[in-house]
Design a protein around this motif. Structure first.
Motif, mmCIF file in Angstrom:
data_model
loop_
_atom_site.group_PDB
_atom_site.id
_atom_site.type_symbol
_atom_site.label_atom_id
_atom_site.label_comp_id
_atom_site.label_asym_id
_atom_site.label_seq_id
_atom_site.Cartn_x
_atom_site.Cartn_y
_atom_site.Cartn_z
ATOM 1 N N GLU A 13 5.299 -11.039 64.720
ATOM 2 C CA GLU A 13 5.996 -11.110 63.427
ATOM 3 C C GLU A 13 5.249 -10.314 62.347
ATOM 4 N N GLU A 14 3.930 -10.385 62.376
ATOM 5 C CA GLU A 14 3.112 -9.695 61.356
ATOM 6 C C GLU A 14 3.355 -8.188 61.411
ATOM 7 N N TYR A 15 3.445 -7.665 62.627
ATOM 8 C CA TYR A 15 3.691 -6.218 62.793
ATOM 9 C C TYR A 15 5.015 -5.855 62.125
ATOM 10 N N ARG A 16 6.005 -6.699 62.351
ATOM 11 C CA ARG A 16 7.327 -6.412 61.766
ATOM 12 C C ARG A 16 7.311 -6.620 60.249
ATOM 13 N N ALA A 17 6.571 -7.646 59.805
ATOM 14 C CA ALA A 17 6.507 -7.920 58.362
ATOM 15 C C ALA A 17 5.890 -6.728 57.631
ATOM 16 N N ARG A 18 5.034 -5.997 58.327
ATOM 17 C CA ARG A 18 4.388 -4.827 57.711
ATOM 18 C C ARG A 18 5.238 -3.567 57.864
ATOM 19 N N GLY A 19 6.489 -3.742 58.369
ATOM 20 C CA GLY A 19 7.411 -2.598 58.419
ATOM 21 C C GLY A 19 7.603 -2.009 59.800
ATOM 22 N N GLY A 20 6.918 -2.557 60.801
ATOM 23 C CA GLY A 20 7.092 -2.057 62.164
ATOM 24 C C GLY A 20 8.475 -2.387 62.696
ATOM 25 N N LYS A 21 9.029 -1.519 63.544
ATOM 26 C CA LYS A 21 10.363 -1.761 64.111
ATOM 27 C C LYS A 21 10.277 -1.757 65.635
ATOM 28 N N PHE A 22 11.004 -2.681 66.255
ATOM 29 C CA PHE A 22 11.030 -2.750 67.718
ATOM 30 C C PHE A 22 12.252 -2.012 68.256
ATOM 31 N N ILE A 23 12.082 -1.419 69.449
ATOM 32 C CA ILE A 23 13.202 -0.770 70.138
ATOM 33 C C ILE A 23 13.385 -1.471 71.485
ATOM 34 N N LEU A 24 14.623 -1.905 71.757
ATOM 35 C CA LEU A 24 14.935 -2.484 73.071
ATOM 36 C C LEU A 24 15.666 -1.427 73.883
ATOM 37 N N LEU A 74 -1.385 -3.923 65.147
ATOM 38 C CA LEU A 74 -1.662 -4.146 63.715
ATOM 39 C C LEU A 74 -2.739 -3.187 63.217
ATOM 40 N N LEU A 75 -3.653 -2.861 64.103
ATOM 41 C CA LEU A 75 -4.732 -1.935 63.706
ATOM 42 C C LEU A 75 -4.165 -0.570 63.312
ATOM 43 N N GLU A 76 -3.208 -0.082 64.111
ATOM 44 C CA GLU A 76 -2.695 1.278 63.892
ATOM 45 C C GLU A 76 -1.283 1.296 63.310
ATOM 46 N N GLN A 77 -0.622 0.203 63.325
ATOM 47 C CA GLN A 77 0.710 0.033 62.738
ATOM 48 C C GLN A 77 1.641 1.208 63.016
ATOM 49 N N PRO A 78 1.928 1.525 64.277
ATOM 50 C CA PRO A 78 2.886 2.598 64.572
ATOM 51 C C PRO A 78 4.255 2.258 63.965
ATOM 52 N N ASP A 79 5.052 3.250 63.677
ATOM 53 C CA ASP A 79 6.355 3.005 63.030
ATOM 54 C C ASP A 79 7.297 2.239 63.947
ATOM 55 N N PHE A 109 11.084 -10.344 78.092
ATOM 56 C CA PHE A 109 10.390 -11.312 77.237
ATOM 57 C C PHE A 109 10.442 -10.875 75.776
ATOM 58 N N ALA A 110 11.478 -10.133 75.414
ATOM 59 C CA ALA A 110 11.551 -9.537 74.060
ATOM 60 C C ALA A 110 11.417 -10.587 72.957
ATOM 61 N N GLU A 111 12.124 -11.698 73.102
ATOM 62 C CA GLU A 111 12.101 -12.712 72.035
ATOM 63 C C GLU A 111 10.677 -13.251 71.827
ATOM 64 N N GLU A 112 10.038 -13.600 72.941
ATOM 65 C CA GLU A 112 8.670 -14.130 72.846
ATOM 66 C C GLU A 112 7.752 -13.097 72.194
ATOM 67 N N ILE A 113 7.897 -11.843 72.594
ATOM 68 C CA ILE A 113 7.024 -10.786 72.081
ATOM 69 C C ILE A 113 7.281 -10.546 70.595
ATOM 70 N N MET A 114 8.562 -10.500 70.186
ATOM 71 C CA MET A 114 8.852 -10.225 68.774
ATOM 72 C C MET A 114 8.395 -11.383 67.881
#
Ligand code: DWN
Length: 409
Positions: A390-401, A367-372, A381-386
């Motif tokens: 949630e805040e990271y994603r709400a700010r536009g961050g995208k996860f890659i599996l 959240l501090l650096e908000q990488p793309d 543990f992807a589900e638990e981590i995502m």
């Protein structure tokens, strides 16, 4: 290509066929300190081979366990809520099904930081943990889980037996696949287990590894990759019997083996052995395409990440996991592509990934650096981590599996 001097870890056969060769790789959990960044780093061959006689998939290199699991071993099971939930369920199921009480004894081999045995302490059921990793063993003692910091061997089991200890239940999760002296290990279980006792053993399932191309779970701590067939043969050759079995989703797909001293396999065992026979899991054909699939994961992932980089995107990763070290080092994902890795495990923060030497921080850095983008290395543990992020994603961050093929989540 037949291997000359090597012998199968289970049956001693010389007929080992290469399935996947990942080349020389650093040790997956040998996280580096700042001071160690300028020092040479040990690397070992990492090659998986199938035994043509007992169908056990295994790696050909044995790194001394003292090097892998003792002084600086950074893995603490309690940093994953999903793993804690899974382990509590395992403990409560055993307590109920075996009718354990204050007169019983439960022994856990590779008990780590007490993540599972704490459930026995809570129920006031006598228990004992055994783990060679100093940090986690100390953490277990701190939360009231009696733990001996040692390797579990036949000799160690004899010492416990001479002290009058006999276990009603032995739990061995994610350790059978890690043991170099597997015969001594199983002899120890035979010595320590009561005649009518049960050993509950969890290990990653080779079928999920191959079918979902989970090649990054191949690293030097994991000497063997079991099927029910190869596990049944190993146990039988060592006077223990696979009497029941479950497929469980943890760690990308595992088996829970219920093992006893009497030969009483149930329907679940017969059914799974039959399934494996039908799918040819005990033959080389089943493994033939694996290496090619691994190659395409590598090229697909590196190509995609390089493209994102060229577009000026910032990329981080989640989970300084052992499997993450295999993935980034095999695929050549260095600091040119990934700026930092985050992990909740405070013992890993401030260190660097082996090989690629990418810095490890706490998850707050996301959240501090908000990488793309954020590549989830701990995909199991992807589900638990995502959910957690949630805040990271709400700010536009995208996860890659990354596994079984990369996708944006
Ligand atoms: O066999 C082994 C398995 C069971 O665990 C060991 N030899 C080593 C270890 O393998 P791993 O490091 O690949 O395991 P994990 O459990 O997939 O590692 C996940 C990493 O992610 C841990 O460092 C903890 C971290 N994590 C996190 O930071 N936040 C995990 C979760 C769930 C989280 O929310």
């Amino acid at each position: 290509m037949e291997k000359k001097d090597l012998r199968c870890r289970s049956c001693g056969s010389k007929r080992l066929e290469t399935v996947l060769d990942l080349g020389r790789m650093p040790l997956a959990d040998a996280l580096l300190t700042e001071e160690e960044l300028d020092l040479p780093e040990a690397a070992y061959p990492l090659e998986a081979a199938l035994c043509a006689d007992c169908s056990l998939l295994q790696i050909t290199e044995t790194v001394p366990p003292e090097v892998l699991f003792c002084r600086k071993y950074p893995y603490y099971s309690s940093f994953s809520d999903e793993l804690l939930r899974h382990s509590r369920e395992n403990a409560l199921e055993l307590i109920a099904s075996r009718g354990l009480n204050a007169k019983s004894l439960a022994v856990e081999i590779a008990s780590n930081d007490g993540y599972l045995l704490k459930n026995f302490v809570e129920k006031e059921i006598p228990c004992l943990g055994i783990d060679p990793a100093e940090g986690p063993a100390e953490a277990a003692e701190k939360i009231g889980v009696p733990t001996i910091c040692a390797f579990f061997t036949a000799e160690f089991a004899n010492e416990l037996a001479e002290m009058g200890k006999r276990a009603d239940v032995i739990i061995a999760n994610n350790v059978l696949a890690h043991v170099a002296d597997v015969r001594g290990f199983l002899a120890g279980i035979r010595t320590l287990l009561r005649e009518d006792g049960v050993a509950s053993i969890e290990a990653p399932y080779v079928r999920d590894l191959i079918d979902n191309c989970e090649f990054d779970t191949i690293y030097h701590e994991h000497l063997c990759y079991f099927s029910a067939t190869s596990a049944d043969r190993l146990l039988r050759n060592n006077g223990l019997y696979l009497n029941s079995v479950k497929r469980i989703p943890i760690h990308g797909g595992s088996l829970r083996l219920y093992v006893g001293k009497k030969d009483e396999p149930d329907g679940a065992v017969r059914a799974l052995l039959g399934e494996e026979r039908d799918r040819g899991i005990d033959g080389m054909n089943y493994y033939n395409e694996f290496a090619a699939k691994v190659g395409s994961i590598k090229s697909g992932l590196t190509h995609m990440l390089s493209m994102l980089r060229e577009q000026g995107c910032r990329i981080a990763a989640y989970g300084a996991a052992a499997k993450g070290a295999t993935l980034i080092n095999y695929a050549g994902l260095g600091k040119d592509l990934i700026d930092f890795v985050v992990d909740r495990n405070t013992h890993k923060q401030g260190r660097f990934m082996p090989g690629a030497r990418i810095p490890i921080s706490g998850p707050e850095r996301l959240l501090l650096e908000q990488p793309d983008y954020c590549l989830i290395l701990a995909w199991n543990f992807a589900e638990e981590i995502m959910n957690q992020q949630e805040e990271y994603r709400a700010r536009g961050g995208k996860f890659i599996l990354p596994i079984p093929e990369w996708k944006i989540a």
